[in-house]
Design a protein around this motif. Structure first.
Motif, PDB file in Angstrom:
ATOM      1  N   GLY A   8      -3.998   5.705  11.014  1.00 43.06           N
ATOM      2  CA  GLY A   8      -5.043   4.888  11.109  1.00 43.06           C
ATOM      3  C   GLY A   8      -4.745   3.412  11.763  1.00 43.06           C
ATOM      4  O   GLY A   8      -5.955   2.935  11.740  1.00 43.06           O
ATOM      5  N   LEU A   9      -3.643   3.172  12.012  1.00 45.42           N
ATOM      6  CA  LEU A   9      -3.419   1.711  12.841  1.00 45.42           C
ATOM      7  C   LEU A   9      -2.891   2.048  14.065  1.00 45.42           C
ATOM      8  O   LEU A   9      -1.950   3.122  14.453  1.00 45.42           O
ATOM      9  CB  LEU A   9      -2.570   1.112  11.953  1.00 45.42           C
ATOM     10  N   GLY A  10      -3.030   1.334  15.181  1.00 49.67           N
ATOM     11  CA  GLY A  10      -2.486   1.271  16.376  1.00 49.67           C
ATOM     12  C   GLY A  10      -1.226   0.930  16.338  1.00 49.67           C
ATOM     13  O   GLY A  10      -0.540   0.120  15.340  1.00 49.67           O
ATOM     14  N   LEU A  11      -0.454   1.318  17.403  1.00 47.63           N
ATOM     15  CA  LEU A  11       1.049   0.683  17.755  1.00 47.63           C
ATOM     16  C   LEU A  11       1.228  -0.693  17.480  1.00 47.63           C
ATOM     17  O   LEU A  11       2.166  -1.317  16.771  1.00 47.63           O
ATOM     18  CB  LEU A  11       1.528   1.168  19.167  1.00 47.63           C
ATOM     19  N   VAL A  64       0.754  -1.845  13.915  1.00 49.62           N
ATOM     20  CA  VAL A  64       1.866  -1.295  13.108  1.00 49.62           C
ATOM     21  C   VAL A  64       3.093  -2.335  13.599  1.00 49.62           C
ATOM     22  O   VAL A  64       3.997  -2.591  12.667  1.00 49.62           O
ATOM     23  CB  VAL A  64       2.180   0.159  13.285  1.00 49.62           C
ATOM     24  N   SER A  65       3.392  -2.430  14.990  1.00 50.82           N
ATOM     25  CA  SER A  65       4.533  -3.301  15.231  1.00 50.82           C
ATOM     26  C   SER A  65       4.571  -4.873  14.471  1.00 50.82           C
ATOM     27  O   SER A  65       5.583  -5.126  14.296  1.00 50.82           O
ATOM     28  CB  SER A  65       4.456  -3.790  16.809  1.00 50.82           C
ATOM     29  N   ASP A  66       3.304  -5.314  14.655  1.00 54.35           N
ATOM     30  CA  ASP A  66       3.225  -6.597  14.125  1.00 54.35           C
ATOM     31  C   ASP A  66       3.555  -6.692  12.405  1.00 54.35           C
ATOM     32  O   ASP A  66       4.215  -7.477  11.914  1.00 54.35           O
ATOM     33  CB  ASP A  66       1.703  -7.068  14.163  1.00 54.35           C
ATOM     34  N   ILE A  67       2.943  -5.460  11.731  1.00 54.04           N
ATOM     35  CA  ILE A  67       3.527  -5.267  10.092  1.00 54.04           C
ATOM     36  C   ILE A  67       4.625  -5.164  10.151  1.00 54.04           C
ATOM     37  O   ILE A  67       5.366  -5.659   9.267  1.00 54.04           O
ATOM     38  CB  ILE A  67       2.463  -4.237   9.815  1.00 54.04           C
ATOM     39  N   GLU A 101       7.161  -3.276   1.146  1.00 56.99           N
ATOM     40  CA  GLU A 101       6.130  -4.547   1.745  1.00 56.99           C
ATOM     41  C   GLU A 101       5.290  -4.127   2.784  1.00 56.99           C
ATOM     42  O   GLU A 101       4.110  -4.597   2.779  1.00 56.99           O
ATOM     43  CB  GLU A 101       7.343  -5.535   2.145  1.00 56.99           C
ATOM     44  N   ALA A 102       5.969  -3.297   3.695  1.00 59.02           N
ATOM     45  CA  ALA A 102       4.879  -2.987   4.862  1.00 59.02           C
ATOM     46  C   ALA A 102       4.059  -2.038   4.534  1.00 59.02           C
ATOM     47  O   ALA A 102       2.743  -2.281   4.950  1.00 59.02           O
ATOM     48  CB  ALA A 102       6.038  -2.222   5.905  1.00 59.02           C
ATOM     49  N   ALA A 103       4.079  -1.324   3.380  1.00 56.92           N
ATOM     50  CA  ALA A 103       3.056  -0.345   2.864  1.00 56.92           C
ATOM     51  C   ALA A 103       1.891  -1.239   2.231  1.00 56.92           C
ATOM     52  O   ALA A 103       0.566  -0.888   2.405  1.00 56.92           O
ATOM     53  CB  ALA A 103       3.412   0.460   1.727  1.00 56.92           C
ATOM     54  N   THR A 104       2.348  -2.373   1.556  1.00 61.46           N
ATOM     55  CA  THR A 104       1.171  -3.320   1.132  1.00 61.46           C
ATOM     56  C   THR A 104       0.417  -3.694   2.334  1.00 61.46           C
ATOM     57  O   THR A 104      -0.619  -3.933   2.208  1.00 61.46           O
ATOM     58  CB  THR A 104       1.651  -4.367   0.168  1.00 61.46           C
ATOM     59  N   ALA A 159      -3.564  -3.419   3.241  1.00 58.35           N
ATOM     60  CA  ALA A 159      -4.466  -4.435   3.278  1.00 58.35           C
ATOM     61  C   ALA A 159      -4.970  -4.254   4.762  1.00 58.35           C
ATOM     62  O   ALA A 159      -6.390  -4.953   4.949  1.00 58.35           O
ATOM     63  CB  ALA A 159      -3.877  -5.817   3.263  1.00 58.35           C
ATOM     64  N   ALA A 160      -4.680  -3.774   5.782  1.00 52.78           N
ATOM     65  CA  ALA A 160      -5.096  -3.443   7.176  1.00 52.78           C
ATOM     66  C   ALA A 160      -6.011  -2.408   7.144  1.00 52.78           C
ATOM     67  O   ALA A 160      -6.485  -1.781   8.214  1.00 52.78           O
ATOM     68  CB  ALA A 160      -4.117  -3.680   8.234  1.00 52.78           C
ATOM     69  N   ARG A 161      -6.241  -1.590   6.107  1.00 53.81           N
ATOM     70  CA  ARG A 161      -6.988  -0.452   5.903  1.00 53.81           C
ATOM     71  C   ARG A 161      -6.473   0.867   6.695  1.00 53.81           C
ATOM     72  O   ARG A 161      -6.915   1.741   7.167  1.00 53.81           O
ATOM     73  CB  ARG A 161      -8.590  -0.778   6.369  1.00 53.81           C
TER      74      ARG A 161
END
Lengths: 290, 98
Positions: free
Chosen positions: A131-134, A137-140, A168-171, A175-177
């Protein structure tokens, strides 16, 4: 124009078993190189519903199952391009005529054993982010200290790294839905965690006879086809620690005129990635033309 | 004599064994039939969940009660089958806080 596709490792054992018909000549031939009955081992591992195969078994099994399916395709079923996800790249290379089956299986065995050994040395894993773009996700991934290991399709990116960093990334993803799904892999494939597997793989690649593919193979590492033999050797070595750019590979093939694809399996994971990618390309094409 | 006995005792028990459990179980909030959410909303195995997130529903007499995770972690397994009758407090999901 059509592309032939092969999946990577995350295929349930029972699906792999369906792609390994009892008594098939390729399985008998594989026994001489592997030293064991591939089908029998997959059958035992697949007794538990939904079980995945251990890395050392999964890679040769998925490779052989994919080739059996390719060999049994009807006459006239031609592909303009081939692409395989991770270990599927080796299946694509045999199908494309760049590697012999025997050489490829020897390399896949070394690769699988080395990756399993590299996984055991560190508490690492992988998680799919949906559900998130590359870019997001790269930023996270940067913030959490994990790597982007696979860019599979729009809205389907895989991250990999240490267990605490993945948490940590999963949290951050939540948070980014977005959603994070922990994958049942032995370790952080396609990241620096696999660096120790590169030397044995390169040694196995050096011994293999490689020739330019008769059907172009689109590489995980570059999302483009290359025919140079030394470049092929290098790309396969670097692939272990680098991101699989499967979405970009599919987008490149679309730009070349590919509108059909066939997943030679096992399973339909690669087809799912292609369907998702092509659907988005189709809708953006419609939007541009409207 | 007494002091040395106490000292020896303290030496033995000064560092008690500790166990940290990272595993948690999400239980049914009420009795009824267990109904997982659709895969589009929630994947039963492997998904990261935050406290308060709905994981499934309990259906009873036309009413649907959400099963919410009180914990943060990875859902490692679904412990009930779709449609299974469950009682209040029955374990439904295994969540790992690792």
């Amino acid at each position: 124009m059509k592309a032939g596709l092969w999946p990577g490792q995350g295929i349930p054992a029972r699906t792999v078993l369906e792609g390994l018909p009892a008594g098939h000549s390729l399985i008998r031939g594989a026994r001489e190189i592997l030293g064991y009955d591939l089908r029998r081992r997959v059958e035992i591992a697949g007794r538990r519903k939904g079980a995945l195969l251990p890395t050392a078994l999964a890679q040769p099994a998925i490779f052989i199952a994919g080739l059996i399916s390719w060999d049994e395709r009807p006459a006239g079923n031609d592909c303009a391009f081939l692409a395989g996800h991770s270990v599927g790249e080796y299946t694509a290379l045999v199908a494309g005529g760049a590697l012999t089956l025997e050489d490829a299986l020897r390399i896949v065995k070394v690769r699988a054993d080395a990756m399993e050994a590299a996984s055991k040395s560190a508490g690492t894993g992988m998680a799919a982010v949906l559900g998130l773009g590359l870019e997001r996700v790269s930023d996270i991934a940067d913030r959490a200290g994990v790597s982007v290991a696979n860019d599979n399709a729009p809205g389907q990116v895989v991250i990999a790294g240490g267990e605490a960093a993945l948490t940590e990334a999963a949290t951050l993803v939540r948070a980014a839905r977005g959603r994070s799904i922990l994958l049942e892999t032995a370790g952080a494939f396609h990241t620096e965690v696999m660096a120790s597997a590169e030397a044995p793989l390169r040694a196995a690649l050096a011994d293999a006879h490689i020739q330019p593919p008769a059907i172009p193979v689109v590489w995980n590492l570059t999302a483009r086809p290359y025919a140079d033999v030394e470049a092929i050797r290098d790309l396969l070595g670097r692939q272990l620690t680098a991101r699989v750019r499967f979405r970009e590979s599919l987008e490149w093939m679309w730009a070349e005129g590919v509108r059909e694809f066939e997943d030679f399996g096992p399973g339909q994971v690669a087809a799912g990635m292609a369907a998702r990618t092509f659907k988005q390309l189709e809708s953006s094409e419609v939007a541009v033309n409207a | 004599m007494l002091d040395s006995a106490i000292a020896a005792h303290e030496t033995v028990f000064a560092v008690p064994e500790t166990t940290t459990m990272l595993e948690r179980v999400v239980v049914a909030p009420c009795a009824g039939r267990f109904a997982p959410l659709s895969p589009e909303d929630f994947s039963s195995e492997g998904e990261w969940v935050e406290p308060g997130q709905a994981l499934a529903e309990i259906v009873k007499g036309g009413k649907r009660e959400p099963v919410r995770s009180p914990f943060r972690g990875w859902v490692m397994g679904m412990l009930a089958l779709p449609g299974q009758p469950v009682h209040q407090g029955e374990a439904l999901f295994w969540v790992s806080g690792r």
